[in-house]
Scaffold this motif. Structure first.
Motif, PDB file in Angstrom:
ATOM      1  N   UNK A  44     -12.630  51.976 101.143  1.00 11.95           N
ATOM      2  CA  UNK A  44     -12.089  52.536  99.914  1.00 11.95           C
ATOM      3  C   UNK A  44     -11.194  53.722 100.226  1.00 11.95           C
ATOM      4  N   UNK A  45     -10.696  54.368  99.208  1.00  4.91           N
ATOM      5  CA  UNK A  45      -9.801  55.500  99.414  1.00  4.91           C
ATOM      6  C   UNK A  45      -8.362  55.045  99.529  1.00  4.91           C
ATOM      7  N   UNK A  46      -7.510  56.011  99.825  1.00  2.00           N
ATOM      8  CA  UNK A  46      -6.083  55.718  99.885  1.00  2.00           C
ATOM      9  C   UNK A  46      -5.644  55.341 101.295  1.00  2.00           C
ATOM     10  N   UNK A  47      -4.441  54.789 101.367  1.00  2.00           N
ATOM     11  CA  UNK A  47      -3.850  54.435 102.659  1.00  2.00           C
ATOM     12  C   UNK A  47      -3.679  55.690 103.503  1.00  2.00           C
ATOM     13  N   UNK A  48      -3.242  56.789 102.898  1.00  2.00           N
ATOM     14  CA  UNK A  48      -3.002  58.031 103.658  1.00  2.00           C
ATOM     15  C   UNK A  48      -4.305  58.616 104.194  1.00  2.00           C
ATOM     16  N   UNK A  49      -5.417  58.480 103.464  1.00  2.00           N
ATOM     17  CA  UNK A  49      -6.709  58.950 103.964  1.00  2.00           C
ATOM     18  C   UNK A  49      -7.150  58.127 105.170  1.00  2.00           C
ATOM     19  N   UNK A  50      -6.976  56.817 105.098  1.00  2.00           N
ATOM     20  CA  UNK A  50      -7.331  55.955 106.214  1.00  2.00           C
ATOM     21  C   UNK A  50      -6.442  56.251 107.418  1.00  2.00           C
ATOM     22  N   UNK A  51      -5.158  56.511 107.166  1.00  2.00           N
ATOM     23  CA  UNK A  51      -4.220  56.845 108.246  1.00  2.00           C
ATOM     24  C   UNK A  51      -4.613  58.160 108.902  1.00  2.00           C
ATOM     25  N   UNK A  52      -4.952  59.159 108.096  1.00  2.00           N
ATOM     26  CA  UNK A  52      -5.387  60.454 108.633  1.00  2.00           C
ATOM     27  C   UNK A  52      -6.645  60.301 109.482  1.00  2.00           C
ATOM     28  N   UNK A  53      -7.580  59.479 109.019  1.00  2.00           N
ATOM     29  CA  UNK A  53      -8.807  59.232 109.770  1.00  2.00           C
ATOM     30  C   UNK A  53      -8.498  58.621 111.127  1.00  2.00           C
ATOM     31  N   UNK A  54      -7.686  57.572 111.141  1.00  2.00           N
ATOM     32  CA  UNK A  54      -7.359  56.884 112.388  1.00  2.00           C
ATOM     33  C   UNK A  54      -6.604  57.812 113.344  1.00  2.00           C
ATOM     34  N   UNK A  55      -5.661  58.579 112.836  1.00  2.00           N
ATOM     35  CA  UNK A  55      -4.902  59.494 113.693  1.00  2.00           C
ATOM     36  C   UNK A  55      -5.796  60.586 114.266  1.00  2.00           C
ATOM     37  N   UNK A  56      -6.757  61.080 113.477  1.00  2.00           N
ATOM     38  CA  UNK A  56      -7.709  62.080 113.987  1.00  2.00           C
ATOM     39  C   UNK A  56      -8.585  61.463 115.068  1.00  2.00           C
ATOM     40  N   UNK A  57      -9.037  60.232 114.854  1.00  2.00           N
ATOM     41  CA  UNK A  57      -9.849  59.527 115.847  1.00  2.00           C
ATOM     42  C   UNK A  57      -9.086  59.375 117.167  1.00  2.00           C
ATOM     43  N   UNK A  58      -7.844  58.933 117.083  1.00  2.00           N
ATOM     44  CA  UNK A  58      -7.013  58.754 118.276  1.00  2.00           C
ATOM     45  C   UNK A  58      -6.808  60.078 118.999  1.00  2.00           C
ATOM     46  N   UNK A 114     -10.432  64.041 124.635  1.00  2.00           N
ATOM     47  CA  UNK A 114     -11.651  63.926 125.441  1.00  2.00           C
ATOM     48  C   UNK A 114     -11.383  63.232 126.772  1.00  2.00           C
ATOM     49  N   UNK A 115     -10.639  62.137 126.746  1.00  2.00           N
ATOM     50  CA  UNK A 115     -10.306  61.437 127.989  1.00  2.00           C
ATOM     51  C   UNK A 115      -9.408  62.289 128.876  1.00  2.00           C
ATOM     52  N   UNK A 116      -8.544  63.098 128.267  1.00  2.00           N
ATOM     53  CA  UNK A 116      -7.674  63.998 129.013  1.00  2.00           C
ATOM     54  C   UNK A 116      -8.435  65.093 129.735  1.00  2.00           C
ATOM     55  N   UNK A 117      -9.618  65.427 129.241  1.00  2.00           N
ATOM     56  CA  UNK A 117     -10.486  66.416 129.887  1.00  2.00           C
ATOM     57  C   UNK A 117     -11.513  65.748 130.794  1.00  2.00           C
ATOM     58  N   UNK A 118     -11.231  64.513 131.204  1.00  2.00           N
ATOM     59  CA  UNK A 118     -12.116  63.738 132.072  1.00  2.00           C
ATOM     60  C   UNK A 118     -13.441  63.380 131.409  1.00  2.00           C
ATOM     61  N   UNK A 119     -13.463  63.391 130.092  1.00  2.00           N
ATOM     62  CA  UNK A 119     -14.674  63.026 129.366  1.00  2.00           C
ATOM     63  C   UNK A 119     -14.786  61.522 129.204  1.00  2.00           C
ATOM     64  N   UNK A 120     -15.927  61.094 128.770  1.00  2.00           N
ATOM     65  CA  UNK A 120     -16.224  59.683 128.564  1.00  2.00           C
ATOM     66  C   UNK A 120     -16.598  59.502 127.099  1.00  2.00           C
ATOM     67  N   UNK A 121     -16.124  58.437 126.481  1.00  2.00           N
ATOM     68  CA  UNK A 121     -16.445  58.137 125.088  1.00  2.00           C
ATOM     69  C   UNK A 121     -17.345  56.910 125.070  1.00  2.00           C
ATOM     70  N   UNK A 122     -18.553  57.052 124.537  1.00  2.00           N
ATOM     71  CA  UNK A 122     -19.475  55.921 124.429  1.00  2.00           C
ATOM     72  C   UNK A 122     -19.782  55.682 122.958  1.00  2.00           C
ATOM     73  N   UNK A 123     -19.464  54.489 122.486  1.00  2.00           N
ATOM     74  CA  UNK A 123     -19.796  54.076 121.130  1.00  2.00           C
ATOM     75  C   UNK A 123     -20.870  53.002 121.269  1.00  2.00           C
ATOM     76  N   UNK A 124     -22.105  53.382 120.999  1.00  2.00           N
ATOM     77  CA  UNK A 124     -23.271  52.522 121.221  1.00  2.00           C
ATOM     78  C   UNK A 124     -23.036  51.129 120.658  1.00  2.00           C
ATOM     79  N   UNK A 125     -23.187  50.124 121.488  1.00  2.00           N
ATOM     80  CA  UNK A 125     -23.034  48.738 121.067  1.00  2.00           C
ATOM     81  C   UNK A 125     -21.602  48.237 121.127  1.00  2.00           C
TER      82      UNK A 125
END
Length: 93
Positions: A15-29, A35-46
């Motif tokens: 739900x929500x607007x296209x711009x909210x979904x876009x903001x979410x995805x851009x923040x995630x990216x 995190x990867x640039x700081x040599x970190x690891x991203x684990x999304x369980x499953x």
């Protein structure tokens, strides 16, 4: 699926607007990239794990000319899929 199609699917599923979904995805990216640039690891369980991979300086060849070239070191990313993702992709119907 491209970025706009993914944004549209996020909007439709949550739900929500296209711009909210876009903001979410851009923040995630941005968070994942930082995190990867700081040599970190991203684990999304499953789902899986993203991990930076340091490639070393190595010799290679230009495929067109066969001329030897030196390939400089760089950072790449490896993805290891999680059990639930693999199970979902390989389920028997």
């Amino acid at each position: 699926m491209n970025k706009n199609e993914l944004i549209r699917e996020l909007q439709l599923s949550r739900g929500g607007s296209f711009s909210e979904a876009k903001d979410f995805l851009e923040a995630f990216i941005e968070i994942v990239t930082t995190e990867l640039g700081h040599d970190g690891e991203i684990t999304l369980q499953g789902f899986g794990t993203l991990k930076p991979w340091h490639q070393t300086l190595r010799d290679g060849r230009n495929p067109k000319t066969g001329e030897p070239v030196t390939i400089p070191p760089r950072i790449s990313v490896k993805f290891r899929p999680g059990k639930f993702l693999l199970d979902a992709l390989n389920k028997k119907e």
